[in-house]
Design a protein around this motif. Structure first.
Motif, PDB file in Angstrom:
ATOM      1  N   VAL A 253      39.921  40.510  37.084  1.00 46.23           N
ATOM      2  CA  VAL A 253      39.271  40.833  35.818  1.00 46.23           C
ATOM      3  C   VAL A 253      39.360  39.619  34.908  1.00 46.23           C
ATOM      4  O   VAL A 253      40.210  38.748  35.088  1.00 46.23           O
ATOM      5  CB  VAL A 253      39.914  42.054  35.109  1.00 46.23           C
ATOM      6  CG1 VAL A 253      39.669  43.338  35.888  1.00 46.23           C
ATOM      7  CG2 VAL A 253      41.405  41.829  34.883  1.00 46.23           C
ATOM      8  N   THR A 517      34.465  42.185  33.288  1.00 48.50           N
ATOM      9  CA  THR A 517      34.059  41.559  34.532  1.00 48.50           C
ATOM     10  C   THR A 517      32.667  40.972  34.379  1.00 48.50           C
ATOM     11  O   THR A 517      31.948  41.271  33.427  1.00 48.50           O
ATOM     12  CB  THR A 517      34.085  42.574  35.692  1.00 48.50           C
ATOM     13  OG1 THR A 517      33.952  41.881  36.933  1.00 48.50           O
ATOM     14  CG2 THR A 517      32.959  43.590  35.581  1.00 48.50           C
ATOM     15  N   THR A 521      29.577  42.677  40.297  1.00 46.39           N
ATOM     16  CA  THR A 521      30.885  42.443  40.917  1.00 46.39           C
ATOM     17  C   THR A 521      31.404  43.645  41.700  1.00 46.39           C
ATOM     18  O   THR A 521      32.474  43.554  42.309  1.00 46.39           O
ATOM     19  CB  THR A 521      31.914  42.006  39.865  1.00 46.39           C
ATOM     20  OG1 THR A 521      31.814  42.830  38.707  1.00 46.39           O
ATOM     21  CG2 THR A 521      31.688  40.573  39.451  1.00 46.39           C
TER      22      THR A 521
END
Length: 613
Positions: A253, A517, A521
């Motif tokens: 993250v 993020t 992803t």
């Protein structure tokens, strides 16, 4: 609607023929998707198949029946808003870590690198495009070592970190050799050195935290040891660090040790790591080490690799005054002692400490130790980091592990977590925990019947938006994938500590805001009850657009919620570039809870075709 007929009725034969044709259609769709993966061969063919096979993919016929009699909603009567693509400049847009907004905040203690989300008026209400040439990532474990250039077209790290062997650019891919600033001989060799001190090989250490992770090669190679690592790094001049990690299929993250507490519960990680992560551990009276202590379980390990360790021999190479480095290490050693960490090892530029298993080993009367007054060490969302030590849970003997001893992984996954066994989670008993596990095994069986790709390796990065006790992730556990278990900050019960005790990873988050993020992803997103939970908190549209932002092209979504809620969700999705289908609950059509499954269409920047084409 299926028309009733005799077993030999031609209408049934027609249905069988239609099913066979649909199956062939899906086979060609999947072939196109596979052709598009990796090198990108067959892009045009695959795109045409995707474009013309609207109802194909894994979803089949898109029609659904609510089975709610007069309460059923006629889809044709629903007003549908079409969501347009965002401008191409938003390809890598991270709403709460936007560079322009960040620069308006103070730089002190990395405040400007913290989460700073846009106001309601600033939010984008459009679909984030994928870069031109985007392809499906390689499957694990190949993805650990190779990332298609088109998916994260940022070359700065290949230049700035060239001598450190982080990442190399070769043709149309990035190659990750497994090197790092502090492990020039590769991550494998470095991890083996750590394993000579830390019990990494036997399941004792399962969850790890990598602070300032770079491209997360440490976490990538720990998967070989069945250790799952939560990696984080700020969005800074090396803008692709976390993006590269997730493209590789490694948990990560955007985050920083700055002014706000880390979004993890206390006693979460078996091991924490800093490899030249540039965090000033000795500054602010040890505030950052105290925060690591909070999230480190009793008996856990902290690894510091790089400056100032071994300053006597390395100060010239680091181009720093040896007196400054000496003082820096002195402060770290002093704070570690106050935290009651035992130094286990120092060799070369690596030092390892171990947190004591309970407070009986610590100096209770030391006036320099300030205990945190907060009654809830897990209350961390947007809470300022404190200069205080989180107390251990009480123990009855010197041999007892504070908070409870954890079994080795994978036994830990289905064992009764100490937080449940002790009754410290209101409303969660041993019986209800076991029943939750049984229920999610049943749910996962239904999901596997709906989506035949779940166990194929097609989905690597998986998110559960409302993770509960982590039973979805436990039922889905596989070396082919990992699950980011999200604990909504408004959930009735905070069970994220239970999730970590099971050997899984997760994070606190408020779904009224964007997730930390990059776009594209996650391969698969699961959400049970999320829209019911947030229906009076924020706009359903914002949550769905955020899901679209973080979902890869051709990624899948599984939503489980009440029929009336999913009907509204379906109306919004109809204006997005998703294919979808509603399914009945596993126990039959009379159960008001339904399952909505969707697949995001493949499209890239510059593709202005209508959502409905």
């Amino acid at each position: 609607m299926v028309t009733k007929g005799n077993p030999g009725d031609n209408r049934n034969k027609s249905s069988v023929s239609t099913f066979i044709v649909a199956g062939l259609c899906c086979a060609f769709f999947l072939l196109g998707a596979w052709q598009r993966s990796g090198s990108g061969k067959g892009d045009n063919i695959a795109y045409e198949i995707t474009k013309n096979a609207k109802a194909c993919s894994i979803l089949g016929n898109l029609e659904f029946e609510t089975h709610h009699g007069n309460k059923a909603v006629n889809d044709s009567m629903l007003e549908v808003k079409e969501y347009k693509p965002c401008d191409d400049r938003y390809i890598d847009y991270t709403p709460c870590q936007d560079q322009a907004r960040a620069m308006t905040f103070p730089r002190e203690d990395m405040n400007y690198r913290e989460r700073h989300c846009p106001s309601e008026q600033e939010k984008l209400h459009c679909l984030i495009p994928a870069p031109k040439g985007y392809v499906t990532p390689f499957r694990w474990p190949k993805s650990r070592d190779y990332v298609p250039y088109a998916n994260a077209p940022h070359k700065s790290l290949t230049v700035e970190k060239a001598v450190q062997n982080w990442v190399q650019y070769e043709g149309n891919v990035f190659k990750f050799p497994g090197g790092g600033t502090q492990f020039p001989h590769g991550a494998d060799a470095y991890i083996e050195q750590l394993a000579s001190v830390i019990p990494i090989n036997d399941g004792t250490v399962r969850t790890a935290l990598d602070t300032g992770c770079g491209v997360a090669s440490w976490g990538a190679y720990l998967f070989k040891k069945n250790v799952i690592t939560m990696s984080f790094a700020p969005r800074d001049s090396h803008e692709a660090q976390v993006q590269f990690a997730l493209e590789r299929g490694v948990p990560a993250v955007i985050g920083v040790l700055g002014t706000i507490k880390l979004p993890y519960p206390s006693r979460a990680f078996d091991m924490a790591h800093c490899s030249r992560c540039l965090i000033p551990w000795g500054a602010n009276d040890g505030k950052y080490m105290m925060e690591v202590d909070r999230v480190l379980r009793p008996g856990g390990y902290w690894i510091l690799s790089g400056p100032p360790i071994n300053w006597r021999n390395s100060y010239q190479a680091w181009q720093r005054p040896k007196e400054e480095l000496q003082e820096e290490q002195r402060k770290i050693e002093e704070i570690a002692e106050l935290l009651c960490w035992e130094k286990k090892h120092e060799k070369g530029e690596t030092a390892i400490w171990r947190k004591r298993i309970n407070e009986d080993y610590c100096s209770r009367g030391d006036s320099r130790v300030t205990k945190c007054r907060s009654v809830d060490a897990d209350d961390v969302w947007y809470k300022k980091m404190e200069n205080c030590v989180t107390p251990y849970p009480e123990t009855r003997s010197q041999e007892e592990v504070a908070g409870g001893e954890l079994k080795p992984f994978p036994e830990r996954l289905h064992a009764i977590p100490p937080r449940v066994d002790s009754g410290s989670i209101p409303g969660v008993s041993i019986d209800s925990f076991q029943e939750d596990n049984r229920l999610w095994k049943k749910h996962m069986s239904a999901y596997r019947r709906i989506n035949k790709l779940l166990d194929s390796g097609r989905y690597r990065n998986v998110m559960d938006m409302n993770a509960g006790l982590g039973s979805f992730a436990a039922a889905f556990e596989s070396p082919k994938l990992w699950v980011m278990n999200v604990m909504p900050t408004i959930a009735d019960r905070d069970t994220l500590g239970v999730i970590f005790e099971r050997g899984l990873i997760g994070i606190y988050h408020d779904w009224c805001e964007a997730f930390s993020t990059y776009p594209r992803t996650y391969d698969l997103i699961h959400a049970e009850g999320v829209f019911s939970l947030y229906k009076d908190r924020c706009n359903m549209e914002d949550i769905l657009l955020e899901m679209d932002r973080i979902l890869r092209p051709e990624g899948a979504v599984i939503l489980r919620d009440h029929t009336d809620v999913l009907t509204e969700v379906k109306r919004i999705i109809a204006g997005m570039r998703w294919n979808m289908k509603m399914y009945d609950h596993e126990d039959g059509p009379l159960v008001p809870e339904k399952i909505l499954v969707a697949v995001k269409k493949y499209w890239v920047a510059g593709d202005k075709n209508s959502t409905f084409s």
